[in-house]
Enzyme design. Sequence first.
Site, short mmCIF file in Angstrom:
data_model
loop_
_atom_site.label_atom_id
_atom_site.label_comp_id
_atom_site.label_asym_id
_atom_site.label_seq_id
_atom_site.Cartn_x
_atom_site.Cartn_y
_atom_site.Cartn_z
N SER A 22 -3.59 0.91 1.23
CA SER A 22 -3.50 0.32 -0.10
C SER A 22 -4.56 0.91 -1.02
O SER A 22 -4.29 1.26 -2.17
CB SER A 22 -3.68 -1.20 -0.02
OG SER A 22 -2.64 -1.80 0.70
N ARG A 26 -3.99 3.97 -4.09
CA ARG A 26 -4.50 3.73 -5.45
C ARG A 26 -5.53 4.78 -5.82
O ARG A 26 -5.54 5.29 -6.96
CB ARG A 26 -5.10 2.32 -5.53
CG ARG A 26 -4.07 1.20 -5.58
CD ARG A 26 -4.70 -0.16 -5.28
NE ARG A 26 -3.78 -1.27 -5.48
CZ ARG A 26 -2.82 -1.62 -4.62
NH1 ARG A 26 -2.69 -0.95 -3.49
NH2 ARG A 26 -2.02 -2.65 -4.88
N SER A 144 3.62 -7.05 -6.27
CA SER A 144 2.42 -6.65 -7.01
C SER A 144 2.36 -5.14 -7.19
O SER A 144 1.67 -4.64 -8.09
CB SER A 144 1.17 -7.14 -6.28
OG SER A 144 1.06 -6.53 -5.01
N GLN A 145 3.06 -4.38 -6.36
CA GLN A 145 3.05 -2.92 -6.48
C GLN A 145 3.66 -2.46 -7.81
O GLN A 145 3.25 -1.45 -8.38
CB GLN A 145 3.75 -2.27 -5.30
CG GLN A 145 3.01 -2.46 -3.98
CD GLN A 145 3.78 -1.89 -2.80
OE1 GLN A 145 4.78 -1.21 -2.96
NE2 GLN A 145 3.30 -2.19 -1.60
N SER A 171 0.75 -12.49 -4.77
CA SER A 171 -0.05 -11.33 -4.36
C SER A 171 -1.16 -11.01 -5.37
O SER A 171 -1.45 -9.83 -5.65
CB SER A 171 0.84 -10.10 -4.15
OG SER A 171 1.79 -10.36 -3.15
N ASP A 287 1.59 -9.50 4.11
CA ASP A 287 1.60 -8.56 5.23
C ASP A 287 0.99 -9.13 6.50
O ASP A 287 1.07 -8.51 7.56
CB ASP A 287 0.87 -7.27 4.84
CG ASP A 287 1.69 -6.38 3.92
OD1 ASP A 287 2.92 -6.58 3.85
OD2 ASP A 287 1.12 -5.50 3.27
N ARG A 363 4.87 -2.88 10.91
CA ARG A 363 4.22 -4.16 11.21
C ARG A 363 4.96 -4.94 12.31
O ARG A 363 4.36 -5.77 12.99
CB ARG A 363 4.05 -4.99 9.95
CG ARG A 363 3.23 -4.27 8.89
CD ARG A 363 2.54 -5.17 7.90
NE ARG A 363 1.89 -4.36 6.87
CZ ARG A 363 0.73 -3.73 7.02
NH1 ARG A 363 0.09 -3.81 8.17
NH2 ARG A 363 0.22 -3.02 6.03
#
Length: 407
Positions: A22, A26, A144-145, A171, A287, A363
Amino acid sequence: MKYEIRGTNTINGEIQLAASKSISNRALILKALSNSPYPIENLSDCDDTRVMVDAFSSDTNAIDIGAAGTSMRFLTAYLSHIPGEWTITGTERMQKRPINVLVEALNAIGAHIEYLQTKGYPPLKIRGKALNGGEVYLSGGISSQFISALLMIAPTMEKGLTIHLEGDVISIPYIKLTLKMMAEFGVKADWSENVIKIYPNEYKPVKYIVESDWSAASYWYEIVALADHAEIELRGLFKDSGQGDSKVADLFVDLGVNTEYTENGVILTKTDRFAKKMFHNFVNEPDLAQTFVVTCCLKNIPFLFTGLQTLKIKETDRIEALKAEMKKLGYLLTDSKDSILEWNGERCDAESDPVIATYEDHRMAMAFAPAAIKLTHLKINEPQVVSKSYPNYWNDLNKVGFDIKEI
């Protein structure tokens, strides 16, 4: 490929935890936006980050991001303001993950993006150009992405960008993480109630070190919780982390795991604490849901988990996947309202030789593998999916005594 996994009841070891994808993804966008000459230190080597690195170093205008959802969202926004004509696509599953909210928002503020096949989904054709900016209105319930993708390119827009988030915002920690990193690259935002405002500005090149991944840490918390005796040191984690999944340290207190923060990371130790039933709203840490579902069931702790609305549009429909795979282990889960998952203690006959399907979802593999501690053995299909976020996962399990073999 298929792995057979046998666990151990006594766990001791030191793990250099995987870098956060993550933060890495970014950081790559912000490095590009700031024209930074500095390499990013401790950059993740997972699939999702590798496709971002490849995209920035590619000499072609056609980009295939595979199964990397974060990369699809971030690069769509980034490319929309880079002059040129671009196409971006991904796996069959990626082409079924909706992106219309982001595309429509970008087009509304001056972008030119078209759908090449199914409306609302990748692949996309992007004609990059300077963006006007202005104001957009988005549901606070979206990934939120999408919001982060818009936020990071906002300072490059002629008018800047004001995002109005309508309804409950999910999120939040991931949005805060994005804003925190933007500030570290020299651009600050104003966030008042449900309105985020970013003015035209220029990012500043900075040297950046990526923190280790708290999402990856969750599987080690699960391992400690399921083992009879355990002490694990996880290196590279920060106490004052911007990652929302750092909440895992607080949540696992009731599942028998103590966290001690050190200069190098954290030390996890087994305790006797044991919740009778677990309740949690995962709206800020979606997640972590798979980790807690498997842990609670294997520890025979009923649960009621809410705030799971984004799980249905992840790498797979994680709610349905959890119900199907936990049933193989003898646990009957129920869901409701596309956002609630519950186990009230109801059992069924477990399969004698369970094989866990991973659904192209990293996951699923990582959350189910620790169940081998409580079972005589467990088989996992397509275990290589862990490369999406934690390529060394199986090697790290080997280090602490798990017996893993390909069959």
